[in-house]
Scaffold this active site. Structure first.
Site, PDB file in Angstrom:
ATOM      1  CE  LYS A 131     -13.585   9.061 -17.785  1.00 54.63           C
ATOM      2  NZ  LYS A 131     -13.213   8.884 -16.386  1.00 54.63           N
TER       3      LYS A 131
ATOM      4  CE1 TYR B  16     -17.627  12.168 -14.155  1.00 55.99           C
ATOM      5  CE2 TYR B  16     -16.112  12.208 -12.296  1.00 55.99           C
ATOM      6  CZ  TYR B  16     -17.012  11.525 -13.091  1.00 55.99           C
ATOM      7  OH  TYR B  16     -17.278  10.213 -12.827  1.00 55.99           O
TER       8      TYR B  16
ATOM      9  NE  ARG C 182      -2.704   0.344   3.467  1.00 54.54           N
ATOM     10  CZ  ARG C 182      -1.976   0.742   4.514  1.00 54.54           C
ATOM     11  NH1 ARG C 182      -1.446   1.951   4.543  1.00 54.54           N
ATOM     12  NH2 ARG C 182      -1.786  -0.061   5.539  1.00 54.54           N
TER      13      ARG C 182
ATOM     14  CG  ASP D  26     -10.060  16.891 -14.036  1.00 50.74           C
ATOM     15  OD1 ASP D  26      -9.383  16.335 -14.930  1.00 50.74           O
ATOM     16  OD2 ASP D  26     -11.005  16.325 -13.442  1.00 50.74           O
TER      17      ASP D  26
END
Lengths: 436, 383
Positions: B201, B104, B52, B176
């Protein structure tokens, strides 16, 4: 590269159930150092520091007899890469072989071991009951190479004496055999062969090859009984989860280079991603899975053998099975306990072979439609119980009129036990038996 | 100057963080599927202790995206919104944050429904309204968060201009950059402090990984974000990092194709009688064309259109074949989306109309297929 001391590895101090998780603890093949799980090799090609190192790599490839195989120079995935190497070390170790070479599939391994041990004009003697695709390989392709294949009943190893000729180079069998679980006394076969080999020169020694897929090394290690090669479909019990294909040839060190050369030139290489999955999930959980599956198989075999609609059940762990004694002798787990395997073969009763077959298909179709615990599917050694009809599926290559010669019944059913709760499998079998 | 500073974009995409494996020489790095690392001895490990906290594939990806965005530090997350959520490491109770009003939907939801609960105040404003940003700044304003171009209307915000306001007022500017990718727009070079990505994306581009990335220059903020990355644990799997890293190598190639296909489609639809409006910053009559030329190196692969009526729109979705009706964008395959009922359905109709999203609005994510096939399909669906 920092040299790692492998002082934790002591063959005698720990049991094989533990060894299958760790292998030799630290491999010279890939020091992935402090990563507890091996990384997945994902490169088709490897950077060479210099032309000299490149030519060294090619010189050393498939030349382990001279250069050893400790610190390989990786060149190109088809020649070798670290995940396969790690897996091969561990597979050789659990099968008690000196070396292992992996292949893309079980058939890749079988064709390779036969490819390096026979040539035009030679003869192979095989037990008459074999996996359908092995029969297909031997019958469809070997006549082209002018290699004759003789099928005999190896359950009586004395039959070898009359079948052997000067041309015989290989004895090939499975035990338990696919699909009916014929059991062949490995020690007796190797004794007969050893006796004959005494009168043959080094070049003409007869080699024995056993497909140990049905047993896995957990249940049986044929090299301990003197066979020269063990082959496996890693896709089955060793892979164990039904996610990856693979094969392996295990045997003496002196054959490693030829096998590597064969693999390079014929190209049936195991994908590193599959090698990694088998190395990480398959082999380490082999003991745990197989132990559970054997326990379930015995209970299911007992249930089936007492059922009025079943003609007979072949399972090496049943005292009533005619090969029980041989199974007892040679099928032993790493601790020496009886380990009769995870497959069951049984035949449904019928007044005629036709009726038996018809009832068989009805039974299987019911399972395909209604059973939750079983899948109508080929393969075995899976987490899920798989059920199949050899006459129409795995062994469909054998014409119906010749099924008998291969010891296969028209209504025979092969059951490969998974990891489900045994009561649930028995429930589904019982429901399916009710409708026939 | 370091070697990597001299490299051009496509070279960096292929090489940065992709050093061959030291032991085997493997040209492509292995996938380090391990959850834990053995300590060499008590209290001593080799910078890697637990999956992690660190993973080699993740470090490689972080290094690569940082170099592509021309930033110093990269951080990878298990999704785009997880990357955005990590920004809460830079927020304190009572802070005020200004956000562009048409971000978004997932970002809106995260800020409005989750982060706002920690007593953090948000203002949603139109950055293209003169002086509105300056007038919205309060004493407790700390962060400005924008998306440009916006989703789905493709409005642009002048990053340099916003950044100069932010610098004057000591505010952190976060951009972004999902729609453009660093290939077409590098906000850090325009004055932004942090760049955010949904790598799901264009960066991954093959619609098979969910992921988020973040790039910045400030070391103190990096430490805070890294601390949160480890504490919250929204980290991507080594295999996903390896896949995204693989995809980044073809990012320039894919973006060029997305761009040229989108441009041709925008031009084709612009003259189509059944299409009322086309929104694409690459069209000369687009109000943002000049700004686009200034701050971007291309116009991207998303084209948004408004059809003449409901009937056309419904028929279009029924008849379209190559374009798949689905959420998301940026994949090699072309997708169409109906914002009113899909990507922006979380908004009220009033909110949507304010942004210009009508029932007849269609968002097209143009893939890398053959342009003739795509246009033929559009032609047929609009017949």
């Amino acid at each position: 590269m920092q040299k790692k001391e492998n002082d934790k590895f002591d063959e005698n101090k720990y049991s094989m159930d533990t060894h299958i998780i760790y292998g030799k603890n630290i491999s010279s093949k890939w020091d992935y150092s402090h990563h507890v799980t091996a990384p997945i090799s994902s490169s088709t090609t490897f950077r060479l520091d210099s032309v000299e190192r490149g030519s060294q790599g090619f010189e050393r490839f498939a030349n382990t007899q001279i250069f050893g195989d400790d610190a390989p120079i990786f060149i190109y995935d088809r020649l070798g890469e670290p995940n396969k190497d790690l897996l091969e070390e561990n597979l050789a170790y659990v099968e008690r072989g000196e070396m292992a070479v992996t292949f893309a599939t079980g058939m890749g391994a079988i064709s390779a071991v036969l490819g390096i041990t026979t040539k035009s004009g030679d003869e192979i003697i095989a037990h008459h009951t074999l996996y359908g695709c092995t029969i297909s390989l031997l019958n469809n392709w070997y006549p082209r190479y002018n290699i004759n294949v003789k099928y005999i009943d190896l359950q009586n190893p004395e039959n070898l004496l009359s079948a052997l000729t000067e041309k015989t180079k290989v004895i090939y069998f499975e035990t338990p055999a696919n699909p009916n679980l014929d059991i062949i006394d490995i020690q007796k076969v190797t004794d007969v062969v050893a006796e004959i080999n005494k009168s043959r020169d080094e070049k003409n020694q007869i080699l024995t090859i056993v497909d140990n897929t049905f047993s896995t090394p957990y249940c049986q290690r044929p090299i301990e009984f003197g066979v020269d090669f063990v082959v496996h479909s890693l896709t089955k019990g060793i892979g164990g989860f039904g996610t990856d294909m693979g094969g392996v040839v295990i045997g003496k060190k002196k054959y490693k280079d030829t096998l590597l050369l064969y693999r390079k030139d014929f190209g049936a290489v195991l994908s590193p991603k599959s090698a990694w999955a088998i190395l990480t999930y398959g082999l380490p959980s082999l003991a745990l899975r197989t132990k559970t599956q054997i326990r379930s198989a015995l209970e299911i075999a007992q249930f089936l053998s007492l059922h009025e609609k079943i003609e007979f059940v072949n399972y090496p762990g049943l005292k009533s099975y005619k090969y029980y004694d041989i199974a007892q002798k040679q099928m032993r787990n790493f601790d020496g306990d009886f380990a009769p395997g995870t497959l069951i073969y049984f035949v449904i009763k019928g007044n005629s072979p036709a009726e038996s077959k018809e009832k068989g298909s009805k039974f299987m179709d019911y399972i395909a439609d209604h059973a939750y615990t079983m899948n109508l599917a080929v393969s075995l050694g899976h987490t899920r119980t798989l059920i199949e009809h050899p006459a129409s599926m795995t062994h469909s290559v054998i014409p119906p009129e010749k099924l008998g010669e291969s010891g296969i019944d028209a209504g025979g059913v092969r059951l490969a036990i998974g990891l489900e709760k045994v009561e649930d499998i028995i429930y589904d079998l019982n429901e399916a038996l009710k409708i026939i | 100057m370091k070697k990597k500073d001299l490299m051009k974009f496509s070279t960096k995409a292929v090489h940065i963080g992709q050093n061959h494996d030291g032991i085997t020489g493997a040209v492509i790095p292995p996938i380090y599927m391990t959850s834990t690392y053995a300590n060499q001895k008590f209290g001593k490990h080799q910078n890697y202790s637990y999956g992690r906290s660190q993973n080699l594939n993740r470090s490689q990806l972080e290094e690569n995206i940082a170099s592509l965005e021309e930033g110093k530090f990269g951080l990878a997350f298990s999704s785009g919104v997880a990357a955005i959520h990590s920004l809460s490491a830079l927020m304190n109770q009572g802070d005020h944050i200004i956000v562009s009003d048409n971000v978004y939907g997932g970002t809106f939801r995260l800020f409005d429904k989750v982060i706002a609960k920690s007593n953090i105040e948000f203002s949603w404003i139109d950055f293209n309204k003169k002086n509105l940003l300056e007038n919205s700044i309060k004493k407790n304003t700390r962060i400005v968060f924008i998306e440009t171009p916006t989703n789905p209307m493709l409005n642009l915000i002048d990053i340099k201009e916003v950044s100069s306001v932010c610098k004057r007022n000591n505010l952190l500017l976060i951009v972004d950059n999902t729609f453009m990718t660093p290939y077409f727009q590098r906000p850090l070079t325009l004055g932004a402090d942090i760049v955010i990505h949904s790598s799901t994306k264009y960066l991954n581009g093959h619609s098979d990984v969910i992921g988020g990335l973040l790039v910045l220059n400030d070391e103190e903020n990096f430490r805070k974000l890294k601390f949160l990355q480890n504490s919250v644990g929204a980290v991507p799997s080594p295999f996903d990092c390896w896949l995204v890293q693989r995809a980044l190598k073809t990012l320039p190639l894919r973006m060029e194709r997305h761009n040229s296909n989108a441009m041709k489609i925008a031009k084709y639809l612009e003259q189509h009688p059944k299409i009322k409006k086309v929104f694409y910053p690459g069209l000369k009559n687009n109000p943002y064309y000049k700004l686009a030329k200034n701050q971007m190196y291309g116009f991207g692969g998303v084209v948004t259109v408004e059809s003449d009526n409901d009937g056309t729109m419904k028929k279009f979705f029924r008849k379209i074949k190559l374009f798949t009706l689905a959420e998301s964008l940026g994949g090699v395959e072309s997708l169409v989306n109906h914002p009113a009922t899909m990507s922006h359905s979380a908004m009220t109709e009033e909110q949507r109309l304010k942004l210009g999203i009508k029932k007849t609005t269609v968002r097209i994510s143009v893939g890398i297929e053959d342009i003739d096939d795509l246009i033929k399909d559009l032609e047929n669906a609009l017949k």
